[in-house]
Scaffold this motif. Structure first.
Motif, short mmCIF file in Angstrom:
data_model
loop_
_atom_site.label_atom_id
_atom_site.label_comp_id
_atom_site.label_asym_id
_atom_site.label_seq_id
_atom_site.Cartn_x
_atom_site.Cartn_y
_atom_site.Cartn_z
N LYS A 1 9.53 -4.04 -1.74
CA LYS A 1 9.99 -3.08 -1.01
C LYS A 1 11.13 -2.44 -1.83
O LYS A 1 11.14 -1.17 -1.74
CB LYS A 1 10.43 -3.34 0.43
N ALA A 2 11.95 -3.17 -2.46
CA ALA A 2 13.07 -2.37 -3.34
C ALA A 2 12.68 -1.37 -4.15
O ALA A 2 13.53 -0.61 -4.70
CB ALA A 2 13.79 -3.75 -3.88
N VAL A 3 11.15 -1.60 -4.85
CA VAL A 3 10.83 -0.73 -5.82
C VAL A 3 9.64 0.00 -5.17
O VAL A 3 8.71 0.54 -5.87
CB VAL A 3 10.57 -1.53 -6.91
N ASN A 4 9.61 0.12 -3.79
CA ASN A 4 8.21 0.84 -3.34
C ASN A 4 6.95 0.43 -3.97
O ASN A 4 6.19 1.07 -4.54
CB ASN A 4 8.41 2.47 -3.52
N TYR A 5 6.89 -0.84 -3.90
CA TYR A 5 5.47 -1.43 -4.73
C TYR A 5 4.24 -1.01 -3.85
O TYR A 5 4.21 -1.35 -2.80
CB TYR A 5 5.89 -2.90 -4.88
N VAL A 6 3.40 -0.76 -4.80
CA VAL A 6 2.04 -0.41 -4.30
C VAL A 6 0.94 -1.22 -5.18
O VAL A 6 1.05 -1.29 -6.44
CB VAL A 6 1.71 1.14 -4.42
N GLY A 7 0.06 -2.15 -4.51
CA GLY A 7 -0.90 -2.94 -5.31
C GLY A 7 -0.48 -4.45 -5.40
O GLY A 7 0.32 -4.76 -4.52
N ALA A 8 -1.12 -5.03 -6.18
CA ALA A 8 -0.93 -6.63 -6.56
C ALA A 8 0.12 -6.67 -7.39
O ALA A 8 0.27 -6.38 -8.37
CB ALA A 8 -2.13 -7.33 -6.89
N ASP B 1 0.73 -1.30 -0.06
CA ASP B 1 0.06 0.06 0.08
C ASP B 1 0.76 1.30 0.07
O ASP B 1 2.01 1.19 0.03
CB ASP B 1 -0.92 0.09 1.21
N ALA B 2 0.12 2.34 0.00
CA ALA B 2 0.93 3.69 -0.23
C ALA B 2 1.60 3.80 1.10
O ALA B 2 2.65 4.90 1.17
CB ALA B 2 -0.18 4.59 -0.49
N ALA B 3 1.56 3.57 2.20
CA ALA B 3 2.05 3.92 3.38
C ALA B 3 3.28 2.90 3.64
O ALA B 3 4.06 3.17 4.82
CB ALA B 3 1.09 3.64 4.54
N GLY B 4 3.81 1.97 2.63
CA GLY B 4 5.10 1.23 2.80
C GLY B 4 4.66 -0.06 3.47
O GLY B 4 5.78 -0.87 3.40
N ASN B 5 3.35 -0.40 3.62
CA ASN B 5 3.13 -1.76 4.08
C ASN B 5 3.24 -3.03 2.98
O ASN B 5 2.66 -2.62 1.96
CB ASN B 5 1.68 -1.82 4.90
N VAL B 6 3.97 -3.91 3.17
CA VAL B 6 3.98 -5.00 2.14
C VAL B 6 3.74 -6.47 2.81
O VAL B 6 4.49 -6.51 3.93
CB VAL B 6 5.22 -5.11 1.39
N VAL B 7 2.80 -6.96 2.17
CA VAL B 7 2.52 -8.42 2.67
C VAL B 7 2.71 -9.33 1.72
O VAL B 7 2.54 -9.13 0.54
CB VAL B 7 1.26 -8.67 3.49
N HIS B 8 2.91 -10.93 2.00
CA HIS B 8 2.50 -11.94 0.97
C HIS B 8 1.41 -12.35 1.33
O HIS B 8 1.25 -12.70 2.54
CB HIS B 8 3.99 -12.59 0.93
N LEU B 9 0.71 -12.91 0.23
CA LEU B 9 -0.35 -14.05 0.34
C LEU B 9 -0.30 -15.31 0.02
O LEU B 9 -0.98 -15.93 -0.47
CB LEU B 9 -1.57 -13.42 -0.56
N ARG C 1 -6.04 3.56 0.50
CA ARG C 1 -6.36 3.31 1.71
C ARG C 1 -5.33 2.27 2.30
O ARG C 1 -4.71 1.67 1.35
CB ARG C 1 -7.73 2.45 1.59
N PRO C 2 -5.10 1.99 3.30
CA PRO C 2 -4.10 1.09 3.86
C PRO C 2 -4.39 -0.29 3.76
O PRO C 2 -5.79 -0.52 3.46
CB PRO C 2 -3.70 1.45 5.36
#
Length: 660
Positions: free
Chosen positions: A264-271, A216-224, A323-324
């Protein structure tokens, strides 16, 4: 908030996005080419805009026309789906410049991950393991061949842009490298507009395991969690599943962490999806390597949705709105097992050649008992040569892997599809393959067992019998007249009525004799043996029969001049013989186009002496290359095409001088 969403795509993914947008109360806009004027996604959307002729370069790749359509319809956001412009950073920048929201990652992230050579260098800096190989800028064929020798054969030549197996070639020997590179470059140029390639070590016993990530735009990254996509033909996935069979907690944690670091290395936002090659011989934390990152939604995303209970398109929209993510990594769990099969219009027995044709009959199993079907076509639609020939994705979810596979097999068997050659029988056999069922999967499994998986069984006596009954019935629609006794099924004045139907199968005329008794029973003599049907009832396109006390049902579609019989996922087509007809004589003196396409390479001239199997031309269809070979030893008498020519299916491309 997004109020109106334009979907810059077509087919099942456009329909998929429309369904979620509708559930969220978002108005939708479809775009379409000439070939898709009446397509399913066009009918589903709240509004639709024509954007150009059938070729993708003039329609679905026309970014200016798509942005103009968004402005005309008041759309405030664009969802790219997958393929087409979904991974074009230039398009993303133009969408932003037009004041529209792009439902996907930033142009910078797409650009960083869009070229495999640059992405691998970036991953090395981020500490993500990568496959050994040459990922540099030098493209001289001799230099690349030397790099391949240094890496050690076998190697993979891979287009640095795009994906889907296009521009990818496995090379076993140095002497084959130049031709494989040339072919990979042509295909890469045609598919992605970029012919540059990289060379990688081919991993023995490889498994293709990918990790779904979300940022998301706040920098949160998860894997599914992961998906196993090892079952492939021609480097394209056919069956995917989640979670991966045999996955250990340690390997899942290591791969998940690596995928998150990559994003995170590319500041990824989205799927997004981070794809890895895994050493199938040892599932361990030190046995996986980064291949590429797909900066979009994947075709196989439904299996992840099934095991997580999440709607990934809804998450994409939420993140695009700023949205986060509504969860943390520790909140996510795996529930059961899911598997997806891709139903294509293609001839598996002929090397998976794409097929075209009208879907005369099409019906899917109901969405119950863990079954989901994503499609973008309906009965009566035409599969054209212009786009990917996918008919549907069949997804099965169960409490465990065994139940999911069992449900998938049952769903494939229950499906009704007629009028176009499909890979359904291949999928059914693959879903029940002993190695696959046992979880012994790798990317070479399909290749090793392809002959058995694609073998078409000979018609059985019951197939001939059902075809004959349908041809003789009042609803048969064939070249033969209707059964004159059909109006009085229980009346026979002089014993059983005897009628015959002659079919043409593989160029041979085969006679089927039907004797109908006064009580409606039929004894049918066929080339494969005799069949006695105690009763035979027709319900639309279904024939319900009782044979030896066993009641069975089969789909039988009778049209002008032919009858198709479908049982247990196998379809046999019987052409009705016309008196005086010549049958289907096949000649060894010609090379015929197996499908519509563009001739990319002509490698023989009139007067050339050729050997059987020698490549005479390369035909590009649906952005895949297909080599056309000489049918026998001989001398080329005539060449009827030139490079760049568009040819129709059945066109004669080469003729050989008569033998003798």
């Amino acid at each position: 908030m997004i109020n109106t969403l334009l979907i810059a795509n077509r087919g099942e993914i456009a329909c998929r996005v429309i369904r979620t947008a509708r559930a969220l109360g978002i108005r939708t806009v479809a775009v379409h080419s000439d070939a898709d004027r009446g397509a399913m996604h066009v009918r589903m959307a709240d509004a639709a805009v024509w954007i150009g002729p059938a070729p993708v370069s003039e329609s679905y790749l026309n970014g200016a026309a798509i942005i103009a359509a968004a402005r005309r319809t008041g759309a405030d956001a664009i969802h790219p789906g997958y393929g087409f412009l979904s991974e074009s950073p230039d398009f993303v920048e133009k969408v932003a410049a037009a004041g529209l929201t792009f439902v996907g990652p930033s142009a910078a992230a797409i650009r960083a991950m869009g070229l495999k050579d640059g992405a691998k260098a970036l991953m090395e800096k981020a500490g993500v393991p990568v496959v050994p190989g040459y990922h540099g800028a030098e493209q001289d064929p001799a230099f690349l061949c030397e790099q391949a020798k240094t890496i050690g054969f076998p190697v993979l030549i891979k287009a640095r842009a795009g994906g889907g197996g296009k521009g990818m070639r496995r090379v076993e020997r140095p002497e084959d490298f130049a031709e494989a590179l040339s072919s990979a470059r042509r295909e890469a140029e045609a598919s992605f507009g970029d012919s540059r390639c990289l060379v990688e070590k081919f991993v023995e016993n490889p498994r293709h395991v990918e990790i779904q990530v979300f940022g998301d735009a706040a920098g949160n990254v998860v894997h599914l969690f992961e998906r196993d996509c090892s079952l492939q033909r021609r480097h394209q996935k056919v069956i995917e599943e989640a979670p991966a069979p045999g996955m250990t907690a340690e390997l899942r944690a290591a791969m998940g962490a690596a995928a998150v670091e990559a994003a995170k290395a590319v500041n990824y936002v989205g799927a997004g999806t981070v794809e890895f090659i895994v050493d199938g011989a040892k599932l361990s934390p030190d046995g996986f390597w980064f291949m590429e990152m797909n900066t979009r939604l994947q075709v196989e995303h439904p299996v992840t949705e099934a095991i997580t209970g999440l709607d990934l398109v809804a998450l994409q929209i939420a993140v695009a709105e700023g949205r986060p993510l509504p969860f943390r990594q520790e909140d996510l769990e795996i529930s059961g097992h899911a598997v997806e099969a891709r139903l294509y219009a293609e001839d598996a027995g002929a090397g998976f050649l794409p097929a075209t044709g009208r879907l005369e009959r099409l019906a899917f199993p109901p969405a119950e008992d863990g079954i989901r079907v994503d499609t973008g076509v309906r009965e009566g639609d035409v599969i054209t040569p212009h786009y990917d020939p996918m008919i549907a994705k069949v997804i099965a979810h169960g409490p465990d892997r065994a139940s999911a596979l069992q449900r998938l097999a049952r769903a494939l068997d229950a499906m009704v599809v007629s009028g176009c050659v499909t890979n359904r029988l291949f999928l059914s056999r693959l879903a029940e393959d002993a190695d696959f069922v046992a979880g012994r999967v790798d990317t070479g499994l399909v290749g090793r067992t392809q002959a058995d998986l694609t073998r078409i069984p000979e018609p059985e006596a019951i197939d001939f019998a059902l075809a004959a009954v349908a041809a003789l019935s009042p609803q048969g629609g064939g070249a033969r007249s209707a059964d004159p006794f059909a109006a009085f099924p229980n009346f026979r004045n002089f014993g059983p009525a005897r009628q015959s139907v002659v079919f043409e199968v593989d160029g041979k005329r085969l006679r089927v004799a039907v004797e109908t008794s006064g009580n409606g029973a039929r004894r049918i003599e066929t080339p494969a043996g005799a069949v006695t049907l105690e009763t035979c009832e027709r319900h639309g396109d279904r024939l319900v029969t009782v044979e030896a006390g066993v009641r069975r049902s089969a789909l039988v579609v009778a049209g002008a001049g032919a009858v198709a019989v479908q049982r247990h996922g196998v379809e046999h087509r019987f052409r009705l013989s016309v008196p005086g007809g010549s049958g289907d004589e096949t000649s060894g003196d010609a090379v015929i186009a197996p499908m519509p396409g563009v001739v990319r390479l002509v490698s023989a001239r009139a007067g050339d002496q050729v050997q059987r199997g020698a490549r005479l031309a390369v035909l590009e269809a649906m952005k895949m290359e297909h080599g056309l070979a000489a049918p026998r030893d001989g001398v080329v008498a005539a060449v009827s095409v030139a490079e760049g020519d568009q040819v129709e299916q059945g066109a004669t491309l080469f003729t050989l001088e008569p033998e003798g």
